[in-house]
Design an enzyme around this catalytic site. Structure first.
Site, PDB file in Angstrom:
ATOM      1  N   LYS A  71      53.350  37.195  34.854  1.00 32.04           N
ATOM      2  CA  LYS A  71      54.390  38.199  34.554  1.00 32.04           C
ATOM      3  C   LYS A  71      54.095  39.535  35.233  1.00 32.04           C
ATOM      4  O   LYS A  71      54.959  40.116  35.885  1.00 32.04           O
ATOM      5  CB  LYS A  71      54.485  38.370  33.032  1.00 32.04           C
ATOM      6  CG  LYS A  71      55.029  37.127  32.336  1.00 32.04           C
ATOM      7  CD  LYS A  71      55.011  37.253  30.841  1.00 32.04           C
ATOM      8  CE  LYS A  71      53.642  37.086  30.218  1.00 32.04           C
ATOM      9  NZ  LYS A  71      52.989  35.779  30.418  1.00 32.04           N
TER      10      LYS A  71
ATOM     11  N   ASP B  19      41.312  50.256  35.811  1.00 30.30           N
ATOM     12  CA  ASP B  19      41.776  50.538  34.456  1.00 30.30           C
ATOM     13  C   ASP B  19      40.900  49.809  33.449  1.00 30.30           C
ATOM     14  O   ASP B  19      41.042  50.003  32.241  1.00 30.30           O
ATOM     15  CB  ASP B  19      43.238  50.100  34.290  1.00 30.30           C
ATOM     16  CG  ASP B  19      43.801  50.522  32.940  1.00 30.30           C
ATOM     17  OD1 ASP B  19      43.669  51.710  32.593  1.00 30.30           O
ATOM     18  OD2 ASP B  19      44.353  49.667  32.217  1.00 30.30           O
TER      19      ASP B  19
ATOM     20  N   GLU C  88      33.177  47.945  29.184  1.00 29.96           N
ATOM     21  CA  GLU C  88      34.010  49.014  28.613  1.00 29.96           C
ATOM     22  C   GLU C  88      33.970  49.078  27.086  1.00 29.96           C
ATOM     23  O   GLU C  88      34.296  50.114  26.501  1.00 29.96           O
ATOM     24  CB  GLU C  88      35.465  48.854  29.060  1.00 29.96           C
ATOM     25  CG  GLU C  88      36.192  47.661  28.416  1.00 29.96           C
ATOM     26  CD  GLU C  88      37.649  47.540  28.869  1.00 29.96           C
ATOM     27  OE1 GLU C  88      37.904  47.607  30.081  1.00 29.96           O
ATOM     28  OE2 GLU C  88      38.520  47.381  27.987  1.00 29.96           O
TER      29      GLU C  88
ATOM     30  N   HIS D  18      41.560  51.752  30.190  1.00 31.64           N
ATOM     31  CA  HIS D  18      42.372  50.623  29.707  1.00 31.64           C
ATOM     32  C   HIS D  18      43.694  51.156  29.145  1.00 31.64           C
ATOM     33  O   HIS D  18      44.058  50.895  27.992  1.00 31.64           O
ATOM     34  CB  HIS D  18      41.615  49.819  28.659  1.00 31.64           C
ATOM     35  CG  HIS D  18      42.045  48.387  28.615  1.00 31.64           C
ATOM     36  ND1 HIS D  18      41.156  47.343  28.557  1.00 31.64           N
ATOM     37  CD2 HIS D  18      43.275  47.815  28.630  1.00 31.64           C
ATOM     38  CE1 HIS D  18      41.829  46.201  28.525  1.00 31.64           C
ATOM     39  NE2 HIS D  18      43.110  46.461  28.575  1.00 31.64           N
TER      40      HIS D  18
ATOM     41  N   SER E   4      43.320  44.200  35.177  1.00 35.40           N
ATOM     42  CA  SER E   4      43.300  42.949  34.418  1.00 35.40           C
ATOM     43  C   SER E   4      42.181  42.943  33.377  1.00 35.40           C
ATOM     44  O   SER E   4      42.395  43.341  32.231  1.00 35.40           O
ATOM     45  CB  SER E   4      43.198  41.775  35.378  1.00 35.40           C
ATOM     46  OG  SER E   4      43.324  40.590  34.661  1.00 35.40           O
ATOM     47  N   ARG E   5      40.999  42.511  33.779  1.00 36.76           N
ATOM     48  CA  ARG E   5      39.836  42.583  32.901  1.00 36.76           C
ATOM     49  C   ARG E   5      38.640  42.991  33.752  1.00 36.76           C
ATOM     50  O   ARG E   5      38.484  42.508  34.878  1.00 36.76           O
ATOM     51  CB  ARG E   5      39.555  41.244  32.207  1.00 36.76           C
ATOM     52  CG  ARG E   5      40.490  40.909  31.069  1.00 36.76           C
ATOM     53  CD  ARG E   5      40.322  41.822  29.840  1.00 36.76           C
ATOM     54  NE  ARG E   5      41.227  41.476  28.759  1.00 36.76           N
ATOM     55  CZ  ARG E   5      42.422  42.032  28.550  1.00 36.76           C
ATOM     56  NH1 ARG E   5      42.866  42.977  29.349  1.00 36.76           N
ATOM     57  NH2 ARG E   5      43.166  41.665  27.527  1.00 36.76           N
TER      58      ARG E   5
HETATM   59  P1  NAD Z   1      50.202  35.720  32.783  1.00 39.24           P
HETATM   60  O1  NAD Z   1      49.615  34.682  31.928  1.00 39.24           O
HETATM   61  O2  NAD Z   1      51.690  35.886  32.838  1.00 39.24           O
HETATM   62  O3  NAD Z   1      49.696  35.530  34.294  1.00 39.24           O
HETATM   63  C1  NAD Z   1      48.375  35.232  34.630  1.00 39.24           C
HETATM   64  C2  NAD Z   1      48.410  34.481  35.947  1.00 39.24           C
HETATM   65  O4  NAD Z   1      47.058  34.233  36.345  1.00 39.24           O
HETATM   66  C3  NAD Z   1      49.097  33.112  35.846  1.00 39.24           C
HETATM   67  O5  NAD Z   1      50.056  32.967  36.864  1.00 39.24           O
HETATM   68  C4  NAD Z   1      47.962  32.126  35.981  1.00 39.24           C
HETATM   69  O6  NAD Z   1      48.343  30.919  36.637  1.00 39.24           O
HETATM   70  C5  NAD Z   1      46.995  32.919  36.852  1.00 39.24           C
HETATM   71  N1  NAD Z   1      45.629  32.390  36.810  1.00 39.24           N
HETATM   72  C6  NAD Z   1      45.005  31.682  35.823  1.00 39.24           C
HETATM   73  N2  NAD Z   1      43.759  31.344  36.207  1.00 39.24           N
HETATM   74  C7  NAD Z   1      43.606  31.844  37.466  1.00 39.24           C
HETATM   75  C8  NAD Z   1      42.545  31.783  38.395  1.00 39.24           C
HETATM   76  N3  NAD Z   1      41.395  31.164  38.109  1.00 39.24           N
HETATM   77  N4  NAD Z   1      42.722  32.376  39.595  1.00 39.24           N
HETATM   78  C9  NAD Z   1      43.898  33.000  39.895  1.00 39.24           C
HETATM   79  N5  NAD Z   1      44.945  33.078  39.062  1.00 39.24           N
HETATM   80  C10 NAD Z   1      44.803  32.503  37.849  1.00 39.24           C
HETATM   81  O7  NAD Z   1      49.513  37.084  32.354  1.00 39.24           O
HETATM   82  P2  NAD Z   1      50.029  38.569  32.573  1.00 39.24           P
HETATM   83  O8  NAD Z   1      50.847  38.981  31.397  1.00 39.24           O
HETATM   84  O9  NAD Z   1      50.582  38.714  33.943  1.00 39.24           O
HETATM   85  O10 NAD Z   1      48.639  39.366  32.456  1.00 39.24           O
HETATM   86  C11 NAD Z   1      47.627  39.254  33.442  1.00 39.24           C
HETATM   87  C12 NAD Z   1      46.341  39.866  32.921  1.00 39.24           C
HETATM   88  O11 NAD Z   1      46.527  41.278  32.778  1.00 39.24           O
HETATM   89  C13 NAD Z   1      45.950  39.403  31.498  1.00 39.24           C
HETATM   90  O12 NAD Z   1      45.149  38.240  31.553  1.00 39.24           O
HETATM   91  C14 NAD Z   1      45.194  40.568  30.937  1.00 39.24           C
HETATM   92  O13 NAD Z   1      43.814  40.344  31.128  1.00 39.24           O
HETATM   93  C15 NAD Z   1      45.627  41.748  31.792  1.00 39.24           C
HETATM   94  N6  NAD Z   1      46.302  42.799  31.023  1.00 39.24           N
HETATM   95  C16 NAD Z   1      45.813  44.062  31.084  1.00 39.24           C
HETATM   96  C17 NAD Z   1      46.439  45.108  30.399  1.00 39.24           C
HETATM   97  C18 NAD Z   1      45.949  46.526  30.487  1.00 39.24           C
HETATM   98  O14 NAD Z   1      46.356  47.366  29.659  1.00 39.24           O
HETATM   99  N7  NAD Z   1      45.105  46.869  31.440  1.00 39.24           N
HETATM  100  C19 NAD Z   1      47.567  44.815  29.633  1.00 39.24           C
HETATM  101  C20 NAD Z   1      48.051  43.501  29.603  1.00 39.24           C
HETATM  102  C21 NAD Z   1      47.416  42.498  30.292  1.00 39.24           C
END
Ligand code: NAD
Length: 330
Positions: free
Chosen positions: A156, A257, A262, A294, A232-233
């Site tokens: 997403k 971020d 953290e 974050h 992401s993380r």
């Molecule tokens: P999502 O589940 O919609 O998308 C994650 C994508 O990563 C998927 O398309 C999946 O197929 C892919 N993926 C899985 N394993 C993988 C791998 N080994 N290599 C490459 N791609 C891989 O998630 P999202 O809503 O887009 O969120 C993504 C990440 O953002 C979350 O996992 C979370 O850690 C992080 N996040 C951070 C914040 C923030 O405030 N900084 C907020 C929300 C989410």
């Protein structure tokens, strides 16, 4: 139904405001604790139906066993990522629900804000003009137009980020373990992301496979001057290797971020403390590193969606034993 009781850990003012608004009908009895959930604080959960936790609360085996013993039925994550929960151990002991989507725009837009701030030196210019220093020396940036951005994770958030990048006239390439079919995305292997990208932005979850995907070896394969953006993380990036890459000038800039250590630092005011994490302190001291705490999720829209979805997850699970947002090991 009697009011369900929620022990809400790591509560900040903005959480309390959004959850009180979502619970204005008073359907839930929410007790806010400012402490994080850990093996030492889990005793606070006694007598509650559910605990509500965030990214840096600890939900490991010990905590899960203690929750089960205390009769807590549900761990409700008010975030998307669940790498801090031992989901396998939770199975059959406590339910786990999350908020899979609340505003991909919030995070993707923050990633682009960090990138623009970094490459146009806004963080430096802001401080200069506050001090009536109007010199432009050292503020030269580069155009995003025509540059190649590698997006790791096309879920997403990654897809919104790609759209934003296309709006800037960038060439977008992507890697995903599970590519989306017919989405008009140019998928390449990870090593090609490293080789071809001027900018790399991370949007995949933290798993055993993605842990330290940016390390000394992958950094060596990247273009000199590459800009890394991680919303992401933290543990996707080996922070020591990143620091080394910055010091050797191989990495042009880093926008972070999230940070792998953290948990004890982010979300808190540490300004009056002797800062113990030398790696983070050194990274922050670099002129080409920007760190936010974050913060990418923190928009009004996202907080409203998080609160509404979390409360409906809790209601569904406690009333029916099911939720569409349950986290399970397949
Ligand atoms: P999502 O589940 O919609 O998308 C994650 C994508 O990563 C998927 O398309 C999946 O197929 C892919 N993926 C899985 N394993 C993988 C791998 N080994 N290599 C490459 N791609 C891989 O998630 P999202 O809503 O887009 O969120 C993504 C990440 O953002 C979350 O996992 C979370 O850690 C992080 N996040 C951070 C914040 C923030 O405030 N900084 C907020 C929300 C989410």
């Amino acid at each position: 139904m009697s009011k369900k009781k929620i022990a809400f850990f790591d509560a900040k003012d903005y959480d309390i405001a959004s959850f009180d608004e979502a619970n204005k009908d008073g359907n839930f009895a929410i007790k806010y604790f400012d402490t994080k959930l850990t093996k030492d604080t889990v005793k606070l959960a006694k007598g509650y139906d559910a605990v509500c936790v965030f990214v840096n609360d600890t939900v490991d085996k010990k905590v899960i066993d203690a929750l089960e013993k205390k009769g807590v039925k549900l761990v409700a994550l008010r975030c998307a990522g669940y790498n801090n929960v031992n989901v396998k151990h939770a199975a059959g002991r406590v339910g786990v629900v999350r908020v899979p989507a609340y505003s991909p725009y919030a995070v993707a837009e923050h990633a682009m804000s960090l990138l623009l701030t970094s490459i146009r030196r806004i963080h430096k210019a802001y401080i200069r003009t506050k001090d009536f220093n109007f010199s432009l020396n050292g503020l030269m940036g580069f155009d995003l137009h025509g540059k190649t951005v590698g997006v790791v994770g096309t879920g997403k958030i990654g897809r919104v980020f790609m759209d934003i990048c296309r709006g800037f006239g960038m060439n977008v390439i992507a890697y995903d373990k599970f590519p989306v079919k017919d989405a008009g995305i140019e998928y390449v292997e990870l090593d090609e992301i490293w080789k071809r990208s001027d900018i790399i932005s991370f949007h995949c979850p933290l798993t055993d496979e993605t842990y330290h995907m940016v390390d000394a070896k992958s950094i060596k394969e990247m273009k000199k001057g590459v800009v890394l953006v991680n919303t992401s993380r933290g543990a996707l990036i080996d922070a020591e290797a990143l620091l080394k890459g910055i010091r050797t000038r191989h990495i042009g800039a880093a926008c972070l971020d999230v940070y792998e250590e953290e948990a004890d630092v982010f979300f808190e005011d540490r300004s009056g403390h002797i800062f113990e994490d030398d790696t983070l302190a050194r990274l922050i001291s670099m002129p080409n590193v920007i760190v936010t705490s974050h913060q990418a999720f923190l928009t009004k829209e996202a907080l409203t969606n998080i609160a509404n979805t979390t409360l409906s997850n809790i209601r569904d699970y406690l009333e029916t034993g099911k939720s569409e947002n349950e986290v399970r090991i397949e």
